[in-house]
Design an enzyme around this catalytic site. Sequence first.
Site, mmCIF file in Angstrom:
data_model
loop_
_atom_site.group_PDB
_atom_site.id
_atom_site.type_symbol
_atom_site.label_atom_id
_atom_site.label_comp_id
_atom_site.label_asym_id
_atom_site.label_seq_id
_atom_site.Cartn_x
_atom_site.Cartn_y
_atom_site.Cartn_z
ATOM 1 N N ARG A 123 0.904 -1.207 -0.048
ATOM 2 C CA ARG A 123 0.254 -0.031 0.183
ATOM 3 C C ARG A 123 0.736 1.145 -0.024
ATOM 4 N NH1 ARG A 123 -4.849 0.692 3.560
ATOM 5 N NH2 ARG A 123 -3.455 0.677 5.316
ATOM 6 N N LYS A 188 3.635 -11.100 9.919
ATOM 7 C CA LYS A 188 3.054 -10.881 8.575
ATOM 8 C C LYS A 188 3.285 -12.203 7.748
ATOM 9 C CE LYS A 188 1.914 -7.472 5.521
ATOM 10 N NZ LYS A 188 1.875 -5.947 5.415
ATOM 11 N N ARG A 324 -1.576 -0.072 14.257
ATOM 12 C CA ARG A 324 -0.829 -0.915 14.813
ATOM 13 C C ARG A 324 -1.089 -0.874 16.330
ATOM 14 N NH1 ARG A 324 0.538 -1.169 10.623
ATOM 15 N NH2 ARG A 324 2.674 -0.812 9.359
HETATM 16 P P1 ATP Z 1 -0.587 -1.309 6.676
HETATM 17 O O1 ATP Z 1 -1.143 -2.261 5.693
HETATM 18 O O2 ATP Z 1 -1.120 -1.464 8.151
HETATM 19 O O3 ATP Z 1 -0.512 0.282 6.262
HETATM 20 P P2 ATP Z 1 2.116 -2.562 6.139
HETATM 21 O O4 ATP Z 1 3.354 -2.061 6.707
HETATM 22 O O5 ATP Z 1 1.609 -3.814 6.687
HETATM 23 O O6 ATP Z 1 0.828 -1.348 6.793
HETATM 24 P P3 ATP Z 1 1.664 -2.863 3.321
HETATM 25 O O7 ATP Z 1 1.481 -1.962 2.260
HETATM 26 O O8 ATP Z 1 0.134 -3.995 3.614
HETATM 27 O O9 ATP Z 1 2.112 -2.252 4.511
HETATM 28 O O10 ATP Z 1 2.770 -3.776 3.094
HETATM 29 C C1 ATP Z 1 3.896 -3.341 2.751
HETATM 30 C C2 ATP Z 1 4.731 -3.667 3.821
HETATM 31 O O11 ATP Z 1 4.835 -5.274 4.381
HETATM 32 C C3 ATP Z 1 6.100 -3.389 3.411
HETATM 33 O O12 ATP Z 1 6.600 -2.226 3.949
HETATM 34 C C4 ATP Z 1 7.012 -4.419 4.525
HETATM 35 O O13 ATP Z 1 7.327 -3.874 5.714
HETATM 36 C C5 ATP Z 1 6.157 -5.745 4.720
HETATM 37 N N1 ATP Z 1 6.509 -6.690 3.611
HETATM 38 C C6 ATP Z 1 7.005 -6.523 2.214
HETATM 39 N N2 ATP Z 1 7.191 -7.701 1.705
HETATM 40 C C7 ATP Z 1 6.604 -8.666 2.694
HETATM 41 C C8 ATP Z 1 6.708 -9.853 2.475
HETATM 42 N N3 ATP Z 1 6.853 -10.689 1.404
HETATM 43 N N4 ATP Z 1 6.325 -10.588 3.594
HETATM 44 C C9 ATP Z 1 5.646 -9.750 4.681
HETATM 45 N N5 ATP Z 1 5.921 -8.787 4.803
HETATM 46 C C10 ATP Z 1 6.382 -7.943 3.760
#
Ligand code: ATP
Length: 327
Positions: A123, A188, A324
């Site tokens: 995102r 995650k 968070r």
């Molecule tokens: P939110 O969705 O709560 O705004 P988020 O940090 O989880 O926050 P996303 O856009 O859903 O953001 O996912 C991108 C983020 O996920 C990256 O910035 C990194 O921190 C994490 N990420 C990137 N690649 C992977 C992966 N293969 N597996 C798990 N996490 C990942």
Amino acid sequence: MNLRNSIIRQLADGRFHSGEELAETCGITRAAIWKHIKKIQDLLGMEIFSVRGKGYRLTHPLELLDRDKIFAAMSLESQGQLQRLDIHQTVESTNACLLNLKTDDRVSGHACIAEQQTAGRGRRGRQWISPFGNNIYFSLLWEFSMGPAQLSGLSLAAGLSVVRSLETVGVSEIGLKWPNDIYWRERKLAGVLLEVTGEADGPSSVVLGIGINTGMSAAQGESIDQPWVSLNEITGGNNVSRNRLTGLVLGNLLQTMADFECDGLQPLLDEWQRYDLYHNRPVTVHQGNNSINGLHRGIDTSGALLLELDGKIQPFHGGEVSLRSAK
Ligand code: ATP
């Protein structure tokens, strides 16, 4: 099939293959094989051992994407809903593949899967780490008759489709973090990215991207700046079939898209709440440079997060905010 793919296919079994054997099957010299192996390591980030006298082998076997195996995991109804399935080796991002289609080539129910993304998207411009052959990356294009505003709950419904599929392959302790991240024990495991275009009153075109970690190594995921996990770690190396899981998620998603058009998020609210990691817990919502602390009181039918602030409930919509756990 090009030479690089042919070498990868031979190495996928995780056993040693001598340079001689690879050279013979590919019809090139051993020196040329060595150059291709170097490229596979450098460009695809694949981890390949090379042992004098034995040859080359991957650090662990890979289950490469296979159309027949993906279809075998889908019901006949889902197969009927799927209008087209493209399987690629390497793409920038599977979402971009569908978003860049010319209008005339767009068909609702078109899915795109890849072994690797070089610019996988999260995102708000964030990156999704997508090494070759180890995880699942796919996107689905779906046309809705309604406008984008009515689709705000869709990404939550999509997260639930992933959870259901993971449970079908025996993974437990899965949780959802609003709006659409999938966690295992607070690490995650998978993410959803929804990109919507359309007229205010409809129709809308949705490209929904899913990334699920199935076998990413610590080295491959080194740059991820939050706790993450891969299925091979959860199942203790008891490999979940990548193709089966892809087929299951695809089938569930196709059904979710069709159902959402008629019923929206309402029928899924209770189920979503059962998986909600933070329900009734103190959380922080980050909105630009602002941080707001409150109590997570669930979600509403539009997919908004309901935050209790000074005894009052305030809805927050997914687009520009991140949730968070409160520190
Ligand atoms: P939110 O969705 O709560 O705004 P988020 O940090 O989880 O926050 P996303 O856009 O859903 O953001 O996912 C991108 C983020 O996920 C990256 O910035 C990194 O921190 C994490 N990420 C990137 N690649 C992977 C992966 N293969 N597996 C798990 N996490 C990942």
